[in-house]
Each structure stands twice: as structure tokens, then as C-alpha cells.
Design a protein around this motif. Structure first.
Motif, PDB file in Angstrom:
ATOM      1  N   THR A 161       9.674   0.186  13.705  1.00  0.00           N
ATOM      2  CA  THR A 161       9.746   1.529  13.136  1.00  0.00           C
ATOM      3  C   THR A 161      11.104   2.138  13.459  1.00  0.00           C
ATOM      4  OG1 THR A 161       7.376   1.951  13.363  1.00  0.00           O
ATOM      5  CG2 THR A 161       8.796   3.861  13.195  1.00  0.00           C
ATOM      6  N   PRO A 162      11.858   2.614  12.462  1.00  0.00           N
ATOM      7  CA  PRO A 162      13.158   3.243  12.744  1.00  0.00           C
ATOM      8  C   PRO A 162      12.979   4.593  13.427  1.00  0.00           C
ATOM      9  CG  PRO A 162      12.604   3.420  10.412  1.00  0.00           C
ATOM     10  CD  PRO A 162      11.555   2.542  11.023  1.00  0.00           C
ATOM     11  N   ILE A 163      13.862   4.906  14.374  1.00  0.00           N
ATOM     12  CA  ILE A 163      13.708   6.140  15.143  1.00  0.00           C
ATOM     13  C   ILE A 163      14.222   7.360  14.385  1.00  0.00           C
ATOM     14  CG2 ILE A 163      13.765   4.927  17.341  1.00  0.00           C
ATOM     15  CD1 ILE A 163      16.627   5.841  17.713  1.00  0.00           C
ATOM     16  N   ASP A 164      14.842   7.144  13.211  1.00  0.00           N
ATOM     17  CA  ASP A 164      15.259   8.299  12.407  1.00  0.00           C
ATOM     18  C   ASP A 164      14.166   8.746  11.442  1.00  0.00           C
ATOM     19  OD1 ASP A 164      15.335   6.188  10.654  1.00  0.00           O
ATOM     20  OD2 ASP A 164      17.402   6.511   9.982  1.00  0.00           O
ATOM     21  N   ASN A 165      13.014   8.103  11.499  1.00  0.00           N
ATOM     22  CA  ASN A 165      11.865   8.479  10.680  1.00  0.00           C
ATOM     23  C   ASN A 165      11.290   9.804  11.182  1.00  0.00           C
ATOM     24  OD1 ASN A 165       8.669   8.307  10.542  1.00  0.00           O
ATOM     25  ND2 ASN A 165       9.476   7.141   8.809  1.00  0.00           N
ATOM     26  N   ILE A 166      10.853  10.686  10.259  1.00  0.00           N
ATOM     27  CA  ILE A 166      10.345  11.999  10.708  1.00  0.00           C
ATOM     28  C   ILE A 166       9.062  11.849  11.516  1.00  0.00           C
ATOM     29  CG2 ILE A 166      11.442  13.246   8.825  1.00  0.00           C
ATOM     30  CD1 ILE A 166       8.633  13.537   7.568  1.00  0.00           C
ATOM     31  N   PRO A 201       7.110   9.063  29.388  1.00  0.00           N
ATOM     32  CA  PRO A 201       6.464   8.524  28.186  1.00  0.00           C
ATOM     33  C   PRO A 201       7.444   7.693  27.364  1.00  0.00           C
ATOM     34  CG  PRO A 201       6.993  10.825  27.860  1.00  0.00           C
ATOM     35  CD  PRO A 201       7.328  10.522  29.284  1.00  0.00           C
ATOM     36  N   SER A 202       6.896   6.871  26.507  1.00  0.00           N
ATOM     37  CA  SER A 202       7.709   6.079  25.592  1.00  0.00           C
ATOM     38  C   SER A 202       6.942   5.953  24.286  1.00  0.00           C
ATOM     39  CB  SER A 202       8.013   4.699  26.180  1.00  0.00           C
ATOM     40  OG  SER A 202       6.811   4.032  26.545  1.00  0.00           O
ATOM     41  N   ILE A 203       7.668   5.658  23.222  1.00  0.00           N
ATOM     42  CA  ILE A 203       7.066   5.446  21.912  1.00  0.00           C
ATOM     43  C   ILE A 203       7.374   4.026  21.481  1.00  0.00           C
ATOM     44  CG2 ILE A 203       6.988   6.177  19.498  1.00  0.00           C
ATOM     45  CD1 ILE A 203       7.958   8.937  20.421  1.00  0.00           C
ATOM     46  N   THR A 204       6.351   3.282  21.151  1.00  0.00           N
ATOM     47  CA  THR A 204       6.541   1.892  20.746  1.00  0.00           C
ATOM     48  C   THR A 204       7.154   1.855  19.350  1.00  0.00           C
ATOM     49  OG1 THR A 204       4.665   1.189  22.087  1.00  0.00           O
ATOM     50  CG2 THR A 204       5.391  -0.310  20.342  1.00  0.00           C
ATOM     51  N   PHE A 263       4.917  16.405  28.237  1.00  0.00           N
ATOM     52  CA  PHE A 263       5.360  15.710  29.452  1.00  0.00           C
ATOM     53  C   PHE A 263       6.600  16.340  30.066  1.00  0.00           C
ATOM     54  CE2 PHE A 263       2.629  12.541  27.612  1.00  0.00           C
ATOM     55  CZ  PHE A 263       2.124  11.814  28.688  1.00  0.00           C
ATOM     56  N   GLY A 264       7.333  17.121  29.278  1.00  0.00           N
ATOM     57  CA  GLY A 264       8.531  17.776  29.801  1.00  0.00           C
ATOM     58  C   GLY A 264       9.758  16.899  29.813  1.00  0.00           C
ATOM     59  N   VAL A 265       9.669  15.678  29.285  1.00  0.00           N
ATOM     60  CA  VAL A 265      10.820  14.775  29.205  1.00  0.00           C
ATOM     61  C   VAL A 265      10.802  14.096  27.838  1.00  0.00           C
ATOM     62  CG1 VAL A 265      10.981  14.334  31.678  1.00  0.00           C
ATOM     63  CG2 VAL A 265       9.532  12.882  30.275  1.00  0.00           C
ATOM     64  N   THR A 266      11.974  13.649  27.396  1.00  0.00           N
ATOM     65  CA  THR A 266      12.083  12.979  26.108  1.00  0.00           C
ATOM     66  C   THR A 266      11.561  11.545  26.226  1.00  0.00           C
ATOM     67  OG1 THR A 266      14.017  14.297  25.548  1.00  0.00           O
ATOM     68  CG2 THR A 266      13.658  12.279  24.275  1.00  0.00           C
ATOM     69  N   PRO A 267      10.683  11.104  25.330  1.00  0.00           N
ATOM     70  CA  PRO A 267      10.184   9.727  25.396  1.00  0.00           C
ATOM     71  C   PRO A 267      11.271   8.721  25.031  1.00  0.00           C
ATOM     72  CG  PRO A 267       9.412  10.782  23.396  1.00  0.00           C
ATOM     73  CD  PRO A 267      10.095  11.848  24.205  1.00  0.00           C
ATOM     74  N   ILE A 268      11.150   7.532  25.581  1.00  0.00           N
ATOM     75  CA  ILE A 268      12.103   6.455  25.319  1.00  0.00           C
ATOM     76  C   ILE A 268      11.532   5.526  24.250  1.00  0.00           C
ATOM     77  CG2 ILE A 268      13.188   4.393  26.334  1.00  0.00           C
ATOM     78  CD1 ILE A 268      13.239   5.887  29.004  1.00  0.00           C
ATOM     79  N   PRO A 269      12.310   5.184  23.220  1.00  0.00           N
ATOM     80  CA  PRO A 269      11.833   4.183  22.263  1.00  0.00           C
ATOM     81  C   PRO A 269      11.776   2.813  22.922  1.00  0.00           C
ATOM     82  CG  PRO A 269      14.119   4.780  21.798  1.00  0.00           C
ATOM     83  CD  PRO A 269      13.644   5.699  22.884  1.00  0.00           C
ATOM     84  N   GLN A 270      10.693   2.106  22.707  1.00  0.00           N
ATOM     85  CA  GLN A 270      10.502   0.830  23.416  1.00  0.00           C
ATOM     86  C   GLN A 270       9.761  -0.165  22.540  1.00  0.00           C
ATOM     87  OE1 GLN A 270       7.834   0.718  26.914  1.00  0.00           O
ATOM     88  NE2 GLN A 270       9.558  -0.112  28.042  1.00  0.00           N
ATOM     89  N   ARG A 271      10.229  -1.396  22.530  1.00  0.00           N
ATOM     90  CA  ARG A 271       9.523  -2.452  21.814  1.00  0.00           C
ATOM     91  C   ARG A 271       8.434  -3.040  22.697  1.00  0.00           C
ATOM     92  NH1 ARG A 271      13.087  -5.844  17.528  1.00  0.00           N
ATOM     93  NH2 ARG A 271      14.435  -4.160  16.813  1.00  0.00           N
ATOM     94  N   SER A 272       7.310  -3.351  22.085  1.00  0.00           N
ATOM     95  CA  SER A 272       6.159  -3.855  22.824  1.00  0.00           C
ATOM     96  C   SER A 272       6.028  -5.357  22.643  1.00  0.00           C
ATOM     97  CB  SER A 272       4.880  -3.171  22.331  1.00  0.00           C
ATOM     98  OG  SER A 272       3.728  -3.812  22.839  1.00  0.00           O
ATOM     99  N   ALA A 280       8.643  13.571  15.084  1.00  0.00           N
ATOM    100  CA  ALA A 280       7.519  14.454  15.406  1.00  0.00           C
ATOM    101  C   ALA A 280       6.819  14.009  16.677  1.00  0.00           C
ATOM    102  CB  ALA A 280       6.527  14.474  14.240  1.00  0.00           C
ATOM    103  N   ALA A 281       6.637  12.702  16.823  1.00  0.00           N
ATOM    104  CA  ALA A 281       6.005  12.181  18.041  1.00  0.00           C
ATOM    105  C   ALA A 281       6.864  12.470  19.265  1.00  0.00           C
ATOM    106  CB  ALA A 281       5.767  10.678  17.898  1.00  0.00           C
TER     107      ALA A 281
END
Length: 462
Positions: free
Chosen positions: A374-379, A194-197, A392-401, A383-384
Motif C-alpha cells: 500500500t503506498p503511503i501517499d494514499n488518503i 504504533p505502526s501501519i502495515t 497514541f500521541g506519536v506518528t506511526p511508522i510504515p512497516q512491511r509485515s 487517515a490511519a
């Protein structure tokens, strides 16, 4: 966690059936012929929110299509999550490329979705992803796990620029007050990673018209003596990029954010196979601005693309004609710091200036929006990240869309809160294209993950 999994497993067939019914409504906001269908979809969303447990739901009139607003309030002492989504969809054209009816949802297994995927317009963008939040609210209500307040704002004009949403937000700031905004209208890297945009590109969309003679002309009698608008338009468009695919509009790059080598190195850690990328698209080479990778070109760099071009005779057989007019629709994806209205004006000035004698040029702006980070140090991000890690059992990667959600920057300006983009779609889901689909795994995994975001956001807000 076990309660969440059990509820999703118990009700998954109903969740799927309900989404399929929603996907049958052709809520095409761009085509006035479907006005009643768009309105009917808003009514269906209202009924779903009431059933899911909202205390109050209303259909709010706007200058355009209505906005569905819902609210579940627990306590003034708890944070409030505002969920945004949209119920309108893109036109399904070209229809002949659909393997099944765009508004006749079917479930088919694919190599990427062995559990099956729902094929229909809007399945991923955004009815399927929006409806995950409705079902997540139901789950939290029914299992007594809703830890904070929640509001819903579901609009019907996202695919045509969200003009009425801007009007609504500016006039309803108290109604929409929140601590974080949650959106699922993006994607993730894969079903195993998974990743977080964290970034979105802005957008400037224009239509251009080139006019030559006052009527269509015989290409034998006039060819070679009169400027051909189609030929001229083609040359003008071709000149908008140089040999390195660098956009030639003066001032276009003046405010482009240049990422550091360290930031680019972090981006490069995301799993990516160029060969798989090419194979999925059936191309033998990638293309783009020199000096950047594929993942950089489609996320941190601005672009200019022709979305449609027409003019003259396009019917069966031959007609030897020089058309009086030629047209094109052009979109520019923008990066943070590029102001879309400024870019639109730069394009207009440049395009008019490069027109040769013998033709007239008209540039009509359609819509646009700002980029967002969005800064990744935001709560909210934290939380996401914890929620994805649990399911998912793995840490999501921050990713720009590379995509655009123009209203996200509006939310920060008007509502003073950050937006968290928890997408569950995949790049291969063919959004905006024939055979759009959304994996059953992704849909159910979204319903399973979203309640955990509420849990962790509430805990981190204390």
C-alpha cells in the motif's frame, strides 16, 4: 475525542465480556468436526452487527462457510468504508502447551500487558481485532459520530485459504463497492510505538509425500538395502537451502523485488532490539538468509519453511521399522511480484526432479496468495496515520509485515480499491501458537482509534 474516550471507558467491561463469549466458540475452519461451531460463530457475528447499528445484516451462503455481510448507509454522497475480518481460528494444537483452555478465555497480566491480556485461541487473530470494528460502529452510532457509510464482510475460511471469499467477491462486486477497505489482522511495533502495515508477503503452501517400499519393513532385514522414505525426505528438504540459507529452487528469485538502500535505511529506523528479540524467543542466535537483517528476513525476503513432518513409528518405546511413506507440509512466504501459482509449480518440478531412484514423490498444492504493498501517499494511509497519532500521541511508522493475507490482492483486483491495514496486535501475542492472547489495552485502543480513521478519511475524501 473526549466523547470517544468516555464511551470506551464507560462500556469497556461489556466490550471485554462480549469478546470473551465470542472466544468461547471453537470456530476451527480446518477441522470438519467443528463445522457447527463455525456456523454458530457466523450467527453470533450477525447478531452483534445488528446490535451495533447496521441497517441490514445477512448471512451469505457460499460453497464453504458463510460470509456475514452488514451495511450502514447514510448518504450516497459520502464515502464507503468496507471492513473485512474473519471469524474462523487456527487449530489449538498442541493442547498440552496451553496454560489454560484455548476456548476457555481468561485474563492474565503479563510484563508486556500489565493491564491484562485475554488468553484464548482467536483472541488476536482475528476475533479480537475484528470485534474492535463492531464495537467502533456501535460507538459511532450511539454518539452520533458515524461520518460515512460502512459495510462489513466477515468470513469463516481465512485460516484455510479463503476460497469461498474469492467466489463471493467475484459475484458481489456491486454489493461490496467501496472507497477503501479497512482490515485489522496485523500488528504494530509496540504499545508505545504504533505502526501501519504497508506490505504483506504472499504464500504458497504444499504437502509432499515420499513413498518407498509397498509396506513398512523390518529395519534389520531391509535396512541399508532399501531407500528409507524418511531419510530421503529429510535429505531432500535439507537441499532446499544452501550454506547461506538461500533457497535453491531454480527460478525462485527471478521476480523478487529488491529494495533500494534508501528503502532499507527507512525500514531500519523502526525501533528494534536484537537482544530482546532473542530473549523473547529463548534463543541464543538468529538465523536466516545471509546479507539481510532480522527485520528484512521476516518481511521483504521470501522464505521456505517446513511446517510439519511425519512418518514411521512415533509412539512410546521402540519399533524397528522402515516406513513405507514420509510426509511434510511446506510453506513459502513470497514477496511482491512473485506469483504464487508459478512458485508452486517451480517447487513441484524441482522437488520431483531431486528425488533419487527407489522412491516416488507426490506434491499436493494446498492454497496460496499474492503479496501486497500500500503506498503511503494514499488518503487511507494518511487517515490511519492521523488516527493513530491522536490516540497514541506519536506518528506511526510504515512497516512491511512477514505475514500473508492473500485476499488483499484479490480485493484490489476485483473491487479496485486500496486496503489499509490497521493492526493492534503485537508480535508477542502468540498467534497460531499455544497461549495466544490479546492485550486489553490493545483491544480498547483499537475501538478508540478506528472511529478517528472514519473521521479523517471522510474529511480527506472531500
Amino acid at each position: 475525542m473526549n466523547t470517544i474516550k468516555t464511551y470506551v471507558e464507560t462500556h469497556k467491561n461489556r466490550f471485554i465480556d462480549e469478546l470473551i463469549e465470542l472466544l468461547k466458540i471453537p470456530s476451527i475452519s480446518a477441522d470438519p468436526a467443528y463445522t457447527q461451531d463455525v456456523i454458530d460463530t457466523a450467527t453470533a457475528i450477525k447478531a452483534s452487527l445488528i446490535k451495533a447499528g447496521c441497517d441490514h445484516v445477512e448471512i451469505c451462503e457460499t460453497p464453504g462457510y458463510p460470509i456475514v455481510f452488514g451495511h450502514k448507509h447514510i448518504s450516497d454522497d459520502l464515502p464507503t468504508v468496507l471492513v473485512y475480518g474473519h471469524y474462523d481460528v487456527q487449530p489449538p494444537d498442541p493442547l498440552e502447551l496451553w496454560e489454560s483452555g484455548p476456548f476457555e478465555p481468561i485474563i492474565k497480566k503479563t510484563d508486556i500487558h500489565p493491564e491484562g491480556a485475554i488468553f484464548a485461541r482467536g483472541s488476536c487473530d482475528d476475533k479480537g481485532q475484528m470485534y474492535m470494528h463492531v464495537k467502533a460502529l456501535e460507538l459511532m452510532n450511539e454518539t452520533d459520530q458515524l461520518p460515512c457509510n460502512v459495510k462489513f464482510m466477515i468470513e469463516g475460511e481465512e485460516e484455510v485459504g479463503s476460497e469461498s471469499l474469492a467466489w463471493f467477491v467475484e459475484r458481489n462486486q456491486e454489493k461490496l463497492a467501496n472507497d477503501v477497505i479497512l482490515i485489522s489482522d496485523t500488528g504494530m511495533i509496540s504499545n508505545t510505538q504504533p505502526s501501519i502495515t504497508t506490505g504483506l508477503r504472499g504464500l504458497s503452501y504444499v504437502e509432499v509425500e515420499v513413498t518407498g517400499p509397498n509396506r513398512d519393513l523390518h529395519s534389520g532385514l531391509y535396512g541399508g538395502a532399501v531407500a528409507n522414505p524418511i531419510n530421503i525426505l529429510s535429505k531432500m528438504i535439507a537441499s532446499l537451502h544452501d550454506e547461506n540459507n538461500y533457497i535453491t529452487i531454480p527460478g525462485f528469485y527471478d521476480k523478487v523485488e529488491e529494495l533500494s538502500n534508501e528503502e532499507r535505511a527507512e525500514m531500519a529506523k523502526a525501533p528494534f532490539s536484537l537482544e530482546e528479540y532473542k530473549n523473547a524467543l529463548d534463543i541464543d542466535a538468529v538465523y536466516g538468509e545471509a546479507g539481510y537483517t532480522t527485520n528484512e528476513r521476516n518481511s521483504i525476503r521470501p522464505t521456505l519453511d517446513v511446517n510439519g513432518i511425519w512418518g514411521g513409528y512415533t509412539g512410546e518405546g521402540a519399533k524397528t521399522v522402515i516406513a513405507s511413506k514420509a510426509y511434510a507440509k511446506i510453506s513459502m512466504r513470497l514477496v511482491p511480484n512473485q506469483e504464487w501459482r508459478e512458485i508452486t509449480e517451480l517447487f513441484k518440478t524441482h522437488f520431483e526432479n531431486i528425488a533419487p531412484a527407489g522412491v516416488k514423490v507426490k506434491v499436493t498444492p494446498h492454497h496460496g496468495g499474492q503479496g501486497y504493498v500500500t503506498p503511503i501517499d494514499n488518503i487511507g494511509y494518511q487517515a490511519a496515520s492521523k488516527a493513530y497519532q491522536d490516540t497514541f500521541g506519536v506518528t506511526p511508522i510504515p512497516q512491511r509485515s512477514g505475514g500473508s493475507i492473500p485476499i488483499v490482492s484479490l480485493f484490489e483486483k476485483e473491487l479496485k480499491s486500496k486496503t489499509i491495514l490497521m493492526g493492534f496486535g503485537l508480535n508477542s501475542d502468540a498467534i497460531h501458537s499455544p497461549n495466544e492472547h490479546f492485550g486489553i489495552f490493545n483491544y480498547l485502543k483499537g475501538i478508540e482509534t478506528i472511529p478517528l480513521f472514519y473521521k479523517y478519511f471522510t474529511e480527506l475524501s472531500k
